[in-house]
Design an enzyme around this catalytic site. Structure first.
Site, PDB file in Angstrom:
ATOM      1  N   GLU A  38       6.821 -10.981 -10.979  1.00 50.98           N
ATOM      2  CA  GLU A  38       7.189 -10.034  -9.883  1.00 50.98           C
ATOM      3  C   GLU A  38       8.833 -10.008  -9.557  1.00 50.98           C
ATOM      4  O   GLU A  38       9.403 -11.039  -9.424  1.00 50.98           O
ATOM      5  CB  GLU A  38       6.449 -10.411  -8.669  1.00 50.98           C
ATOM      6  CG  GLU A  38       6.479  -9.621  -7.258  1.00 50.98           C
ATOM      7  CD  GLU A  38       5.570 -10.125  -6.179  1.00 50.98           C
ATOM      8  OE1 GLU A  38       4.522 -10.540  -6.533  1.00 50.98           O
ATOM      9  OE2 GLU A  38       6.265  -9.853  -5.131  1.00 50.98           O
ATOM     10  N   HIS A  72       1.589  -6.086  -1.356  1.00 51.18           N
ATOM     11  CA  HIS A  72       2.576  -6.848  -0.829  1.00 51.18           C
ATOM     12  C   HIS A  72       2.098  -7.152   0.638  1.00 51.18           C
ATOM     13  O   HIS A  72       1.729  -6.787   1.542  1.00 51.18           O
ATOM     14  CB  HIS A  72       3.763  -6.265  -0.836  1.00 51.18           C
ATOM     15  CG  HIS A  72       4.820  -6.818  -0.250  1.00 51.18           C
ATOM     16  ND1 HIS A  72       5.534  -6.478   1.084  1.00 51.18           N
ATOM     17  CD2 HIS A  72       5.816  -8.049  -0.419  1.00 51.18           C
ATOM     18  CE1 HIS A  72       6.381  -7.271   1.433  1.00 51.18           C
ATOM     19  NE2 HIS A  72       6.628  -7.992   0.342  1.00 51.18           N
ATOM     20  N   ASN A 124       4.533  -9.602   4.023  1.00 52.79           N
ATOM     21  CA  ASN A 124       5.457 -10.078   4.588  1.00 52.79           C
ATOM     22  C   ASN A 124       4.832 -10.850   5.779  1.00 52.79           C
ATOM     23  O   ASN A 124       3.638 -10.477   6.085  1.00 52.79           O
ATOM     24  CB  ASN A 124       6.539  -9.025   5.109  1.00 52.79           C
ATOM     25  CG  ASN A 124       7.898  -9.680   5.087  1.00 52.79           C
ATOM     26  OD1 ASN A 124       8.220 -11.184   5.232  1.00 52.79           O
ATOM     27  ND2 ASN A 124       8.741  -9.334   4.116  1.00 52.79           N
ATOM     28  N   LYS A 138       0.148 -17.100  -6.445  1.00 52.49           N
ATOM     29  CA  LYS A 138       1.625 -16.663  -6.464  1.00 52.49           C
ATOM     30  C   LYS A 138       2.634 -17.608  -5.989  1.00 52.49           C
ATOM     31  O   LYS A 138       2.246 -18.022  -4.728  1.00 52.49           O
ATOM     32  CB  LYS A 138       1.533 -15.159  -5.660  1.00 52.49           C
ATOM     33  CG  LYS A 138       3.146 -14.837  -5.232  1.00 52.49           C
ATOM     34  CD  LYS A 138       3.339 -13.284  -4.718  1.00 52.49           C
ATOM     35  CE  LYS A 138       4.549 -13.282  -4.139  1.00 52.49           C
ATOM     36  NZ  LYS A 138       4.700 -11.704  -3.571  1.00 52.49           N
ATOM     37  N   ASP A 161       3.229  -1.879   0.367  1.00 45.11           N
ATOM     38  CA  ASP A 161       3.094  -2.490   1.805  1.00 45.11           C
ATOM     39  C   ASP A 161       2.870  -1.228   2.757  1.00 45.11           C
ATOM     40  O   ASP A 161       3.643  -0.582   2.747  1.00 45.11           O
ATOM     41  CB  ASP A 161       4.340  -3.188   2.087  1.00 45.11           C
ATOM     42  CG  ASP A 161       4.591  -3.921   3.272  1.00 45.11           C
ATOM     43  OD1 ASP A 161       4.173  -3.437   4.043  1.00 45.11           O
ATOM     44  OD2 ASP A 161       5.093  -5.163   3.290  1.00 45.11           O
ATOM     45  N   ASP A 170       7.380 -14.890  -8.347  1.00 49.25           N
ATOM     46  CA  ASP A 170       8.203 -14.087  -7.679  1.00 49.25           C
ATOM     47  C   ASP A 170       9.540 -14.301  -7.381  1.00 49.25           C
ATOM     48  O   ASP A 170       9.642 -14.785  -6.350  1.00 49.25           O
ATOM     49  CB  ASP A 170       7.450 -13.373  -6.491  1.00 49.25           C
ATOM     50  CG  ASP A 170       8.356 -12.184  -5.802  1.00 49.25           C
ATOM     51  OD1 ASP A 170       9.397 -11.917  -6.277  1.00 49.25           O
ATOM     52  OD2 ASP A 170       7.738 -11.737  -4.501  1.00 49.25           O
ATOM     53  N   ASN A 182       7.768  -5.148  -5.265  1.00 47.70           N
ATOM     54  CA  ASN A 182       7.868  -5.046  -3.781  1.00 47.70           C
ATOM     55  C   ASN A 182       9.210  -4.674  -3.541  1.00 47.70           C
ATOM     56  O   ASN A 182       9.526  -4.496  -2.284  1.00 47.70           O
ATOM     57  CB  ASN A 182       6.938  -5.645  -3.069  1.00 47.70           C
ATOM     58  CG  ASN A 182       7.961  -7.004  -2.787  1.00 47.70           C
ATOM     59  OD1 ASN A 182       7.581  -8.172  -3.551  1.00 47.70           O
ATOM     60  ND2 ASN A 182       8.569  -7.197  -1.974  1.00 47.70           N
ATOM     61  N   ASN A 195      12.137 -12.563  -6.311  1.00 47.33           N
ATOM     62  CA  ASN A 195      12.825 -11.483  -5.500  1.00 47.33           C
ATOM     63  C   ASN A 195      14.202 -11.193  -6.027  1.00 47.33           C
ATOM     64  O   ASN A 195      15.246 -11.019  -5.370  1.00 47.33           O
ATOM     65  CB  ASN A 195      13.153 -11.952  -3.998  1.00 47.33           C
ATOM     66  CG  ASN A 195      11.701 -12.165  -3.283  1.00 47.33           C
ATOM     67  OD1 ASN A 195      11.207 -13.222  -2.836  1.00 47.33           O
ATOM     68  ND2 ASN A 195      11.255 -10.755  -2.951  1.00 47.33           N
ATOM     69  N   LYS A 219       6.243 -18.033  -4.628  1.00 46.75           N
ATOM     70  CA  LYS A 219       7.667 -17.322  -4.250  1.00 46.75           C
ATOM     71  C   LYS A 219       8.645 -18.163  -5.027  1.00 46.75           C
ATOM     72  O   LYS A 219       8.925 -19.659  -4.715  1.00 46.75           O
ATOM     73  CB  LYS A 219       7.838 -17.323  -2.726  1.00 46.75           C
ATOM     74  CG  LYS A 219       8.954 -17.045  -2.303  1.00 46.75           C
ATOM     75  CD  LYS A 219       9.492 -15.751  -2.564  1.00 46.75           C
ATOM     76  CE  LYS A 219       8.432 -14.690  -2.361  1.00 46.75           C
ATOM     77  NZ  LYS A 219       8.814 -13.239  -2.517  1.00 46.75           N
TER      78      LYS A 219
HETATM   79  O1  LIG Z   1       6.756 -10.614  -2.344  1.00 48.93           O
HETATM   80  C1  LIG Z   1       7.659 -10.484  -1.687  1.00 48.93           C
HETATM   81  O2  LIG Z   1       8.755 -10.262  -2.247  1.00 48.93           O
HETATM   82  C2  LIG Z   1       7.691 -11.030  -0.078  1.00 48.93           C
HETATM   83  O3  LIG Z   1       6.712 -11.411   0.275  1.00 48.93           O
HETATM   84  C3  LIG Z   1       8.915 -10.858   0.601  1.00 48.93           C
HETATM   85  C4  LIG Z   1       8.921 -11.964   1.619  1.00 48.93           C
HETATM   86  O4  LIG Z   1      10.100 -11.789   2.317  1.00 48.93           O
HETATM   87  C5  LIG Z   1       9.022 -13.490   1.226  1.00 48.93           C
HETATM   88  O5  LIG Z   1       9.859 -13.389   0.168  1.00 48.93           O
HETATM   89  C6  LIG Z   1       8.930 -14.435   2.244  1.00 48.93           C
HETATM   90  O6  LIG Z   1       8.353 -14.272   3.216  1.00 48.93           O
HETATM   91  O7  LIG Z   1       9.976 -15.234   2.238  1.00 48.93           O
HETATM   92 MG   LIG Z   2       7.642  -9.779  -4.053  1.00 53.99          MG
END
Ligand SMILES: O=C([O-])C(=O)C[C@H](O)[C@@H](O)C(=O)[O-]
Ligand SMILES: [Mg+2]
Length: 429
Positions: free
Chosen positions: A251, A325, A327, A196, A298, A226, A274, A228, A198
């Site tokens: 995502e 999910h 964090n 995955k 989560d 993802d 999430n 966000n 980010k």
């Molecule tokens: O899947 C997600 O959205 C996350 O894991 C949120 C987290 O805050 C992620 O974006 C991070 O740790 O930067």
């Molecule tokens: Mg996410």
């Protein structure tokens, strides 16, 4: 009632754990991130441990709950919800906005309280399991698999935090080659076979290029992206069109149920979230409008392991998939995730975990992934042991902090490098 099961004491230990300079659409991770460790001690002398978000708001809610628990049975995990409603009071930042730090979806009073309860629920289940000689998965009805699969969680990142310097040896990853190198190291060290990325950090075309580079390096292996919620509906649809057949799912491309429903209506690529389904209240509209096809639960948001199983059943009834999910978290939460994931029949995707990024833990033995999987522990409770010296050291760091890092704020961390930075409004692209 066996008096050995009564709670004698509850200890709350806020800690700060090292976190690399991982980038997301709001900014960058702080050098240290807060977590809260919950220990529940029974009259029988058994200690159970749980972990949850550690920002100040959560800590404020946890304190009255910890004071109210002694004298209650550790087996009464359902009673935690009414008790918390009674004693916790309202949270300071329960304003329904997406939170400023950790991209955790809406923040409202119920969700904050549930996130706090999750740490207590897991600690109670750990203590109960140790008392009865049963693993946590058995307390949830039993495991349906012996191993749980996790995905590699790739991040654009800097080599070092602007103020704190280098905390690990990963170096920077800011382009497709850097992302692929990071993925190769995850695959080599942990055997992950799904990846995955980010996103929401660079303009979408750069992130599409990184996903294409991953697809070339790992042909046929599951990939996700993802951002966000950083994209407009139009951008989301364009990315979905470009990456159909390449991604396993997209995502949270856009923010909110309305936008996600419009994206979903325009693509066959499954959407996971999430962010737009993180509470029961958000679920009916999202499911009725087919806004998401996979909920990334989560267990912290949803109020613990039993509630996660309830969510799994609801998702199952609506034909919506479930995965997990993550964090920034430590090994206690990873153990909890693995126990509950082991009990959910329809877990069709590898779960997320930030754990490989965490160089510090509070366990005597770190979890190790084999072929991208964790073996489900059959030892009593969670099957983990606290390293009290490490816990004390990380608590000392929290005590020594002047308050700057005690609540996660990725935009504030970004201002160390870019003083004019403000978390971008969505849609960003
Ligand atoms: O899947 C997600 O959205 C996350 O894991 C949120 C987290 O805050 C992620 O974006 C991070 O740790 O930067
Ligand atoms: Mg996410």
């Amino acid at each position: 009632m066996d008096t050995a099961l009564l709670i004698d004491d509850v200890r709350l230990t806020p800690i700060l754990i090292a976190d690399p300079p991982l980038l997301n659409t709001q900014g960058v991770h702080q050098p240290y991130t807060p977590r809260l460790v919950v220990e529940v001690v029974t009259r029988g002398g058994v200690t159970g441990v749980g972990e949850t978000y550690g920002d100040g708001t959560y800590l404020e809610l946890a304190e009255p709950l910890a004071r109210a628990l002694p004298g209650r049975p550790v087996s009464d995990v359902n009673g935690l919800f009414a008790l918390a409603e009674e004693v916790c009071g309202a949270a300071r930042t329960a304003d329904e906005r997406v939170d400023a730090g950790g991209l955790r979806g809406v923040q409202n009073a119920d969700k904050l309280r549930l996130s706090v309860i999750s740490g207590f629920e897991v600690a109670c289940l750990d203590a109960l399991g140790k008392t009865l000689g049963l693993p946590v998965h058995a307390l949830l009805g039993g495991k349906v698999r012996d191993r749980v699969e996790y995905s590699a969680y790739l991040f654009y990142r800097w080599a070092a935090h602007p103020a704190a310097g280098e905390l690990d040896d990963w170096g920077a990853a800011l382009d497709p080659a850097g992302v692929v190198a990071q993925a190769r190291r995850f695959a080599r060290d942990h055997g992950f076979t799904s990846f995955k990325l980010k996103g929401g950090v660079f303009p979408p075309d750069q992130e599409i290029a990184a996903v294409r580079a991953l697809a070339e390096a790992f042909p046929g292996q599951p990939l996700r992206l993802d951002p966000n919620g950083a994209w407009s509906v139009e951008t989301s649809l364009r990315v979905a069109e470009e990456l159909k057949g390449v991604l396993e799912y997209l995502e949270d491309p856009a923010s909110g149920t309305e936008a996600m429903a419009r994206v979903s209506a325009g693509t066959d690529l499954p959407l996971a979230t999430n962010m737009c389904v993180t509470t029961l209240a958000e679920l009916p509209e999202a499911f009725a409008r087919d806004a998401v096809q996979i909920v990334l639960s989560d267990h912290h948001y949803w109020g613990g392991l039993h509630r996660t199983r309830e969510l799994a059943a609801i998702c199952g009834a609506f034909g919506v998939g479930l995965s997990m999910h993550s964090n920034t978290h430590l090994g206690v939460s990873l153990a909890a995730m693995t126990h509950v994931a082991a009990t959910v029949p329809g877990l069709g995707h590898a779960c997320d975990s930030h754990y490989p990024w965490q160089t510090e833990d509070i366990l005597t033995t770190r979890h190790t992934f084999e072929d991208g999987h964790l073996t489900v522990s059959d030892a009593p409770g969670l099957g983990v042991e606290l390293d009290r010296d490490r816990l004390a050291a990380l608590h000392r760091r929290w005590l020594d902090d002047d308050g700057t890092l005690r609540s996660r704020d990725d935009a504030a961390a970004m201002r160390q490098a870019d003083p004019g930075w403000v978390a971008p409004a969505v849609p960003r692209w």
